[in-house]
Design a protein around this motif. Structure first.
Motif, PDB file in Angstrom:
ATOM      1  N   TRP A 102       0.834  -1.207   0.000  1.00  0.00           N
ATOM      2  CA  TRP A 102       0.000   0.000   0.000  1.00  0.00           C
ATOM      3  C   TRP A 102       0.866   1.253   0.000  1.00  0.00           C
ATOM      4  O   TRP A 102       0.608   2.197   0.734  1.00  0.00           O
ATOM      5  CB  TRP A 102      -0.947  -0.011   1.204  1.00  0.00           C
ATOM      6  CG  TRP A 102      -1.992  -1.061   1.053  1.00  0.00           C
ATOM      7  CD1 TRP A 102      -1.953  -2.351   1.502  1.00  0.00           C
ATOM      8  CD2 TRP A 102      -3.241  -0.924   0.353  1.00  0.00           C
ATOM      9  NE1 TRP A 102      -3.085  -3.025   1.136  1.00  0.00           N
ATOM     10  CE2 TRP A 102      -3.901  -2.173   0.434  1.00  0.00           C
ATOM     11  CE3 TRP A 102      -3.859   0.122  -0.326  1.00  0.00           C
ATOM     12  CZ2 TRP A 102      -5.147  -2.397  -0.146  1.00  0.00           C
ATOM     13  CZ3 TRP A 102      -5.103  -0.105  -0.900  1.00  0.00           C
ATOM     14  CH2 TRP A 102      -5.726  -1.340  -0.808  1.00  0.00           C
ATOM     15  N   GLU A 154      -2.314   6.408  -2.544  1.00  0.00           N
ATOM     16  CA  GLU A 154      -2.771   5.017  -2.541  1.00  0.00           C
ATOM     17  C   GLU A 154      -4.252   4.917  -2.163  1.00  0.00           C
ATOM     18  O   GLU A 154      -4.961   4.032  -2.642  1.00  0.00           O
ATOM     19  CB  GLU A 154      -1.926   4.193  -1.567  1.00  0.00           C
ATOM     20  CG  GLU A 154      -0.558   3.815  -2.087  1.00  0.00           C
ATOM     21  CD  GLU A 154      -0.595   2.547  -2.930  1.00  0.00           C
ATOM     22  OE1 GLU A 154      -1.651   1.884  -2.972  1.00  0.00           O
ATOM     23  OE2 GLU A 154       0.436   2.222  -3.549  1.00  0.00           O
ATOM     24  N   LYS A 159      -4.562   1.183  -8.307  1.00  0.00           N
ATOM     25  CA  LYS A 159      -3.215   0.751  -8.681  1.00  0.00           C
ATOM     26  C   LYS A 159      -2.975   0.973 -10.179  1.00  0.00           C
ATOM     27  O   LYS A 159      -1.883   1.357 -10.599  1.00  0.00           O
ATOM     28  CB  LYS A 159      -3.026  -0.727  -8.336  1.00  0.00           C
ATOM     29  CG  LYS A 159      -2.845  -1.007  -6.860  1.00  0.00           C
ATOM     30  CD  LYS A 159      -1.484  -0.554  -6.375  1.00  0.00           C
ATOM     31  CE  LYS A 159      -1.193  -1.045  -4.971  1.00  0.00           C
ATOM     32  NZ  LYS A 159       0.149  -0.675  -4.495  1.00  0.00           N
TER      33      LYS A 159
END
Length: 246
Positions: A102, A154, A159
Motif C-alpha cells: 500500500w 494510494e 493501482k
C-alpha cells in the motif's frame, strides 16, 4: 512615620510587559503556521482527487528539462494503449510487489538497509508522488513529504491509475518523458507495439535513463533486460500483475 511601599524594579516591569506582548505574537504565529499547513494539505488532497481523473499537465522535472534543453518530447497514452508486456516489464524492474503493498515495500526497505543504503527501495507509488507533486534530488525534507503523501495517493488512486501516471511522467531518456516518447524515439513504434525484448530494455534503463542506452545497451543493461523479461513472466504467472491487468 509610615514606611513607603517597596517599589518593584523597573527592569522587571519592562520584562513582564515584553513577555505579555510576545505571547500573543507567538500564538498568532503558531495559528498562522497551522493554517498554512492545513491549506497545503487541503491543496494536495484536492490535486490528488483531480489527478485521479485528469492527467497531470506537467511536473517539476519536465519543466526543469524544458528550461535546460528548450524542448521535451512527451505524449500521454492510456495504459490500455500500452503493450501489456511493457507494463509488466516496468513493474518487474521497478517494483515487483506493486500489487501487494500500500505504498511501501517493507522487504525492499529492509534489504536496502542491510545493503548499507546502496540500493533503492522506492516503490512506483513513491516515485509517482516524487515525480508529480515534488522534485528530484535527495533531501530529508523531500523524503519526509514523499513518505507522508504516498498513502494519500494510494487511498484515492487505483493501482492501475498509479501505474498509468508513472508510465507517462517517468523520464525515459534525455528530454524524453513517458513510454510513448521512448518507444517512438528509440524503436520507431508506439508503446502498444513494443516487443518483449524492447520492453525489457526500456525498463532496464529507467533508473538512469540519461546514462543508459536502449538502442546500444551495455553488457550490464543487456543482462538486466534479460532478468526483467524473466521477471515480467514470473509476476504474470504468480498473480502479482492482477491489480493492473484485466
Amino acid at each position: 512615620m509610615a514606611k513607603k511601599a517597596a517599589r518593584k524594579p523597573r527592569g522587571k516591569k519592562k520584562k513582564a510587559a515584553r513577555s505579555q506582548k510576545a505571547e500573543p505574537i507567538l500564538i498568532k504565529a503558531r495559528r498562522w503556521a497551522l493554517r498554512a499547513v492545513l491549506a497545503l494539505a487541503v491543496g494536495f488532497v484536492s490535486l490528488v482527487l483531480v489527478y485521479s481523473v485528469v492527467n497531470p499537465p506537467i511536473t517539476h522535472t519536465i519543466w526543469s528539462e524544458w528550461r535546460r534543453l528548450g524542448k521535451v518530447d512527451r505524449e500521454w497514452v492510456a495504459i490500455e494503449d500500452m503493450s501489456p508486456v511493457l507494463v509488466r516489464s516496468v513493474v518487474a524492474a521497478e517494483d515487483a510487489n506493486f500489487c501487494l503493498h500500500w505504498g511501501f515495500d517493507v522487504n525492499a526497505i529492509r534489504d536496502a538497509l542491510e545493503d548499507g543504503g546502496n540500493r533503492g527501495a522506492s516503490t512506483i507509488s513513491q516515485q509517482v508522488v516524487k515525480n508529480v507533486f515534488l522534485w528530484q534530488g535527495r533531501s530529508w525534507v523531500r523524503k519526509a513529504l514523499e513518505t507522508s503523501m504516498t498513502p494519500v495517493v494510494e487511498i484515492f488512486w487505483s493501482k492501475k491509475r498509479i501505474l498509468e501516471v508513472y508510465l507517462n511522467v517517468a523520464e525515459t531518456g534525455t528530454g524524453l518523458f513517458g513510454v510513448e516518447a521512448a518507444a517512438r524515439n528509440n524503436f520507431g513504434v508506439s508503446a502498444a507495439q513494443l516487443s518483449p525484448v524492447q520492453s525489457a530494455r526500456l525498463a532496464a534503463i529507467l533508473p538512469a535513463p540519461r546514462d543508459r542506452s536502449v538502442t546500444d545497451p551495455s553488457v550490464y543493461t543487456r543482462r538486466r533486460a534479460a532478468a526483467i523479461r524473466d521477471g515480467a513472466a514470473t509476476i504474470r504467472a504468480d498473480g502479482r500483475a492482477e491489480c493492473f491487468e484485466d
